[in-house]
Enzyme design. Structure first.
Site, PDB file in Angstrom:
ATOM      1  N   HIS A   1       1.146  -0.937  -0.400  1.00 10.42           N
ATOM      2  CA  HIS A   1      -0.159   0.189  -0.183  1.00 10.42           C
ATOM      3  C   HIS A   1       0.709   0.840  -0.028  1.00 10.42           C
ATOM      4  O   HIS A   1       0.029   2.205   0.632  1.00 10.42           O
ATOM      5  CB  HIS A   1      -0.921   0.084   1.343  1.00 10.42           C
ATOM      6  CG  HIS A   1      -1.583  -1.255   0.812  1.00 10.42           C
ATOM      7  ND1 HIS A   1      -3.181  -1.351   0.376  1.00 10.42           N
ATOM      8  CD2 HIS A   1      -1.807  -2.443   1.549  1.00 10.42           C
ATOM      9  CE1 HIS A   1      -3.411  -1.804   0.413  1.00 10.42           C
ATOM     10  NE2 HIS A   1      -3.550  -2.968   1.226  1.00 10.42           N
ATOM     11  N   THR A   2       2.210   1.126  -0.437  1.00 16.13           N
ATOM     12  CA  THR A   2       2.914   2.845  -0.740  1.00 16.13           C
ATOM     13  C   THR A   2       2.691   2.488  -2.292  1.00 16.13           C
ATOM     14  O   THR A   2       2.774   3.602  -2.137  1.00 16.13           O
ATOM     15  CB  THR A   2       4.544   2.778  -0.347  1.00 16.13           C
ATOM     16  OG1 THR A   2       4.549   1.097  -1.142  1.00 16.13           O
ATOM     17  CG2 THR A   2       4.299   2.070   1.232  1.00 16.13           C
TER      18      THR A   2
ATOM     19  N   GLU B   1      -5.307  -1.694 -17.438  1.00 11.70           N
ATOM     20  CA  GLU B   1      -6.069  -2.073 -15.834  1.00 11.70           C
ATOM     21  C   GLU B   1      -6.849  -0.914 -15.933  1.00 11.70           C
ATOM     22  O   GLU B   1      -7.932  -0.998 -14.620  1.00 11.70           O
ATOM     23  CB  GLU B   1      -4.880  -2.363 -14.800  1.00 11.70           C
ATOM     24  CG  GLU B   1      -5.634  -2.985 -14.100  1.00 11.70           C
ATOM     25  CD  GLU B   1      -4.958  -3.977 -13.287  1.00 11.70           C
ATOM     26  OE1 GLU B   1      -4.438  -5.109 -13.979  1.00 11.70           O
ATOM     27  OE2 GLU B   1      -6.397  -4.760 -12.247  1.00 11.70           O
TER      28      GLU B   1
ATOM     29  N   TYR C   1      -9.792  -0.977  -0.768  1.00 10.76           N
ATOM     30  CA  TYR C   1      -8.651  -0.255  -1.386  1.00 10.76           C
ATOM     31  C   TYR C   1      -8.939   0.709  -1.748  1.00 10.76           C
ATOM     32  O   TYR C   1      -8.172   1.888  -1.164  1.00 10.76           O
ATOM     33  CB  TYR C   1      -8.629  -1.309  -1.921  1.00 10.76           C
ATOM     34  CG  TYR C   1      -7.511  -0.753  -3.094  1.00 10.76           C
ATOM     35  CD1 TYR C   1      -6.427  -1.816  -3.214  1.00 10.76           C
ATOM     36  CD2 TYR C   1      -7.352   0.287  -4.275  1.00 10.76           C
ATOM     37  CE1 TYR C   1      -4.721  -0.794  -3.778  1.00 10.76           C
ATOM     38  CE2 TYR C   1      -6.392   0.553  -4.371  1.00 10.76           C
ATOM     39  CZ  TYR C   1      -5.299  -0.588  -5.055  1.00 10.76           C
ATOM     40  OH  TYR C   1      -3.368  -0.168  -5.106  1.00 10.76           O
TER      41      TYR C   1
ATOM     42  N   SER D   1      -3.693 -10.057 -13.522  1.00 12.13           N
ATOM     43  CA  SER D   1      -4.236  -9.124 -14.456  1.00 12.13           C
ATOM     44  C   SER D   1      -2.805  -8.378 -15.109  1.00 12.13           C
ATOM     45  O   SER D   1      -3.016  -7.865 -16.606  1.00 12.13           O
ATOM     46  CB  SER D   1      -4.785  -8.264 -13.715  1.00 12.13           C
ATOM     47  OG  SER D   1      -3.904  -8.014 -13.138  1.00 12.13           O
TER      48      SER D   1
ATOM     49  N   ASP E   1       2.290  -3.567  -9.665  1.00  9.31           N
ATOM     50  CA  ASP E   1       1.944  -4.774 -10.832  1.00  9.31           C
ATOM     51  C   ASP E   1       2.805  -5.234 -11.837  1.00  9.31           C
ATOM     52  O   ASP E   1       3.441  -5.935 -12.005  1.00  9.31           O
ATOM     53  CB  ASP E   1       0.787  -5.092 -10.665  1.00  9.31           C
ATOM     54  CG  ASP E   1       0.421  -5.587  -9.113  1.00  9.31           C
ATOM     55  OD1 ASP E   1       0.706  -5.319  -7.976  1.00  9.31           O
ATOM     56  OD2 ASP E   1      -1.055  -5.604  -9.049  1.00  9.31           O
TER      57      ASP E   1
END
Ligand code: NG1
Length: 366
Positions: A29-30, A151, A212, A119, A163
Site C-alpha cells: 500500500h505504498t 488496468e 482499497y 492481470s 504490479d
C-alpha cells in the site's frame, strides 16, 4: 472442449511472449502513495501468442477460462479478460501505432484472483507480444505504464504501478526496488542463503476493492492535512501523530513501510529482512487494518515453523496469501508444517508459489 494454439491459429502463431506475476516482499500500500516497494517475479507466467487475424475482427481466446471474445475492428470487448487485452491494443493505437485486427491466445499457470497479479501479467505479456509482432519501440518502463493504464481505464481497477512494473522488470531471483514516483528501479539480491514461499489462506479477497479505495482516500486526506503532495514526502515519521484517527494510523503505516523498504533495499542480513517482513505484517494488521484473522493465523503458523525468518500478508489484504522468507532448503517443509497447523476449523490453505527453480525469461518471436 478447449482449443490448442494450432487449432485456434490454424497453424503456428506469428509471435509468442510471456510475463510473470509478482509477489511483494515489502512495501505494501505504498505504490499509490508515491512510495517504495520490493516485489519479485513468480515462476508462474502468462503466455500470449498472437497473429494478424487476416479478417476484420479481433479474436481473443483463453483455454484456462474457456472463454472467447470476438469483435469488429472498431468495436470493443465486453468485460472480462478481453477488456485487459483491448485496453493494451487501444492504448498502443493511441501512441500512434497502427494495430491490425489480431488473434490473441492466452494461457496461464498463474492462479487467477489470488493476489499474484495475473492481470498485470496478462497486460505485460500482451504488450510484449504486440511489440514483437509489430516491431515498435517501447521500453519496459513505458510498457508498464501503458499496462497500468489498461488496468485503470479498461478493466476499471484503480491500481498503483507496482504490479505492472514488477511483471515488466522483475525476475525470480532478485527483488525489484521500485520508486513509484520516479519509476527509478533496480534489482536487489535476496538475502544470502534464503528462499521464498507463498501460501494461500484459502480466503477469497472479498472486500478488497471497496476497502482499497477507502484506504487510498484516507491516505490522500492524510497527505492533504500534512501539507504534502503524497505520504511519501513525510520526512519525519513522528509528524503523522498529529493527525486524527484513523488517518494517523494509515499514514503511520505508509511512512514506516517506506522506511522498511529503503532499509531492506540497502542490503540487510536475512534475519533483519525477516524482522522487517514481520513488522510490515503487524503494521498492516494494526495500523492499516487490511489483514484478517486467517492471514494473521497463517503468518503466525509460518513464523513458528523451523527455518522461517519472517512472514507477512502479500498484496492488498482482506484475504489472499502470505509470503515467508526461509533459510535455503527449508521453505517447502516450513510451508507444510505451517499448513498442518493452519488447516483446522474448515480452513484450507495451499502452497501458491513453490520455491522457484532456475528459469529465465523466454520472450521470442517464432
Ligand atoms: P493486489 O494484491 O494485486 O490486489 C493491489 C494493487 C497494487 C498495490 C497493492 C497493495 C491492484 C491491481 N493492485 O495489489 O497496485 O497497491 O494492492 O500494495 O489493485
Amino acid at each position: 472442449m478447449t482449443l490448442n494454439p494450432d487449432t485456434f491459429f490454424g497453424g503456428a502463431p506469428e509471435v509468442n511472449a510471456s510475463a510473470p506475476g509478482r509477489v511483494n516482499l515489502l512495501g505494501e500500500h505504498t505504490d499509490y502513495n508515491d512510495g517504495f516497494m520490493l516485489p519479485v517475479a513468480t515462476p508462474q507466467r502468462t503466455m500470449v501468442a498472437i497473429s494478424r487475424s487476416g479478417d476484420d475482427h479481433f479474436h481473443f481466446y483463453s483455454p484456462n477460462l474457456d472463454a472467447s471474445v470476438t469483435f469488429v475492428r472498431d468495436g470493443s470487448a465486453p468485460q472480462g479478460f478481453g477488456s485487459y487485452i483491448e485496453g493494451c491494443i487501444r492504448l498502443v493505437q493511441a501512441e500512434g501505432i497502427e494495430v491490425p485486427p489480431l488473434r490473441v491466445y492466452v494461457e496461464t499457470d498463474l492462479p487467477v484472483g489470488s493476489g499474484l497479479s495475473s492481470s498485470a501479467a496478462l497486460e505485460v505479456a500482451t504488450l510484449r507480444a504486440m511489440r514483437a509482432l509489430l516491431g515498435f519501440e517501447l521500453d519496459d518502463v513505458k510498457l508498464a505504464r501503458i499496462a497500468q493504464r489498461a488496468e485503470i481505464e479498461y478493466a476499471r481497477v484503480n491500481c498503483g504501478i507496482m504490479d505492472q512494473m514488477a511483471s515488466s522488470l522483475a525476475d525470480e531471483s532478485n527483488m525489484l526496488f521500485i520508486d513509484a514516483r520516479t519509476l527509478e528501479h533496480r534489482l536487489v539480491p535476496l538475502p544470502a542463503d534464503t528462499e521464498l514461499i507463498v501460501v494461500d489462506s484459502g480466503v477469497a479477497r472479498k472486500l478488497a476493492a471497496s476497502k482499497y479505495n477507502e484506504r487510498r482516500a484516507e491516505c490522500e486526506e492524510g497527505a492533504r492535512k500534512l501539507g504534502v503532495q503524497a505520504l511519501r514526502d513525510v520526512a519525519d515519521p513522528s509528524a503523522v501523530e498529529s493527525l486524527p484517527a484513523p488517518l494517523r494510523e494509515r499514514a503511520r503505516h505508509v511512512v514506516r513501510e517506506n522506511l522498511r523498504v529503503l532499509e531492506a533495499a540497502q542490503g540487510v542480513s536475512a534475519e533483519r529482512f525477516g524482522e522487517l517482513m514481520n513488522d510490515s505484517h503487524f503494521s498492516l494488521r494494526d495500523d492499516y487494518e487490511v489483514s484478517i484473522p486467517e492471514l494473521d493465523a497463517l503468518c503466525e503458523a509460518l513464523r513458528a515453523a523451523p527455518g522461517v525468518l519472517g512472514a507477512r500478508l502479500t498484496g492488498a489484504g482482506f484475504g489472499g496469501a502470505c509470503v515467508a522468507l526461509c533459510r535455503k532448503g527449508q521453505a517447502q517443509q516450513a510451508a507444510a508444517s505451517a499448513l498442518a497447523a493452519y488447516d483446522q476449523d474448515g480452513r484450507q490453505g495451499r502452497i501458491l508459489v513453490p520455491v522457484p527453480t532456475d528459469r529465465k525469461d523466454h520472450d521470442e518471436p517464432v
